[in-house]
Design a protein around this motif. Structure first.
Motif, PDB file in Angstrom:
ATOM      1  N   GLU A  18      37.956  36.477  20.427  1.00 56.38           N
ATOM      2  CA  GLU A  18      36.748  36.420  21.261  1.00 56.38           C
ATOM      3  C   GLU A  18      37.063  35.797  22.615  1.00 56.38           C
ATOM      4  N   HIS A  62      36.710  31.906  26.337  1.00 53.26           N
ATOM      5  CA  HIS A  62      35.710  32.595  25.516  1.00 53.26           C
ATOM      6  C   HIS A  62      35.028  33.716  26.292  1.00 53.26           C
ATOM      7  N   ALA A  91      31.811  36.265  25.648  1.00 47.55           N
ATOM      8  CA  ALA A  91      30.672  36.494  24.753  1.00 47.55           C
ATOM      9  C   ALA A  91      30.577  37.934  24.273  1.00 47.55           C
ATOM     10  N   ARG A 122      31.702  38.447  20.737  1.00 54.42           N
ATOM     11  CA  ARG A 122      31.141  37.547  19.736  1.00 54.42           C
ATOM     12  C   ARG A 122      31.075  38.235  18.369  1.00 54.42           C
ATOM     13  N   GLY A 123      31.577  37.550  17.354  1.00 54.51           N
ATOM     14  CA  GLY A 123      31.580  38.093  16.001  1.00 54.51           C
ATOM     15  C   GLY A 123      32.906  38.663  15.558  1.00 54.51           C
ATOM     16  N   ASN A 164      33.180  46.036  20.377  1.00 55.22           N
ATOM     17  CA  ASN A 164      32.305  44.898  20.139  1.00 55.22           C
ATOM     18  C   ASN A 164      32.486  44.457  18.690  1.00 55.22           C
TER      19      ASN A 164
END
Length: 315
Positions: A83, A89, A91, A94-95, A287
């Motif tokens: 990520e 980082h 966003a 994310r995940g 994603n």
């Protein structure tokens, strides 16, 4: 050299920087970056990767003996599992870490070492491995499995498919010659941003601008990698069960994908027919949902490579 001095040097010599070669070893230079700050960020991220590699846990389990180890190396696609972008980082991924952690936990793989840096080309990864990210401890461990995914940014930078596939093969050979581990060569994933990022490749290939699709160029790279790794190819003949190939691109390709079915012209409509934008919203990076689909393909390939009976350096 400090990061600030490194950036100043690259900035002051911008006009003197030569085109980087795909099959060489090179730090990032002004040729492959958008601004001097990116050079500083790249160097800092590389130094963090060196520290992570040196600290990578290679201890065996007391009751079960040697443990398998996974090292993911490449560009932003590999870095996205953390990520992160340039070790910071991001966003939009994310995940992804939870997806990877959950999949590996079910298959009894410990936490992997991820050595990916956004926008890297083959020559940058080759340099990074030579300058600290491939440590002697990792190289000496026969239970390490390297997953190698690199080359899409070379196409975006104007390197031709033959140069890209040869450079990826050279990195795989370096890993196999320098370590006791195994290598899973990953084919390039599809991307749908040719209208925006395809200018350099169009110029190198001598085709009309704008370049409307990366598809045929990605397919050419992947055919070459497949031929060298599988089916009696030269890497397969040299290294046998220590090398394997995976292509997970179909997870990101719409069912009706095909050049004959593409709409005329370039732009978002065509890109939507080349990648699943629900899995790759920016048309190049997965994603969280995309990572979930990716690992469904990648993990079985990792397991197949690992199950090829460890026999040490000559395995």
């Amino acid at each position: 050299m400090t990061s600030s001095l490194f950036a100043l040097l690259c900035l002051s010599t911008r006009r003197e920087v030569r085109r980087e070669q795909a099959d060489g070893e090179s730090e990032r230079t002004a040729w492959s970056t958008h601004n001097p700050r990116e050079l500083v960020t790249w160097r800092s991220c590389h130094e963090k990767h060196v520290a992570s590699a040196e600290a990578f846990d290679l201890t065996d389990e007391p009751t079960r003996g040697p443990r398998r180890r996974l090292v993911l190396i490449g560009d932003s696609l590999m870095e996205s599992w953390l990520e992160q972008t340039y070790c910071h980082h991001n966003a939009k991924f994310r995940g992804a870490s939870a997806v990877l952690r959950g999949a590996l936990l079910q298959s009894h793989w410990p936490k992997p070492l991820v050595l990916g840096i956004s926008s890297d080309h083959t020559q940058h990864l080759a340099w990074r491995l030579r300058h600290g990210e491939l440590t002697p401890r990792i190289a000496a461990n026969p239970h390490v499995l390297f997953v190698l995914l690199i080359g899409t940014n070379n196409l975006g930078g104007g390197h031709l498919p033959t140069d890209v596939s040869r450079a990826v093969e050279a990195i795989a050979q370096t890993l196999l010659n320098s370590t006791r581990g195994r290598v899973l060569v990953h084919g390039l994933l599809p991307r749908g941003d040719a209208a925006k990022r395809g200018g350099a490749l169009a110029a190198a290939a001598g085709v009309a601008k704008p370049l409307c699709s990366f598809v045929p160029y990605i397919e050419a790279v992947n055919r070459a990698l497949n031929a060298s790794v599988l089916g009696g190819g030269w890497l397969s003949r040299l290294y046998g069960r220590r090398i394997h190939y995976a292509d997970c691109g179909s997870a990101f390709t719409p069912p009706a994908q095909g050049l004959a079915a593409q709409p005329a012209g370039c732009g978002k409509r065509r890109a939507a027919n080349e990648v699943r934008v629900d899995l790759m919203p920016d048309r190049i990076h997965p994603n969280a949902a995309g990572h979930a689909e990716w690992i469904k393909c990648l993990l079985p390939a990792i397991e197949r490579t690992a199950r090829r009976k460890y026999l040490g350096a000559d395995g």
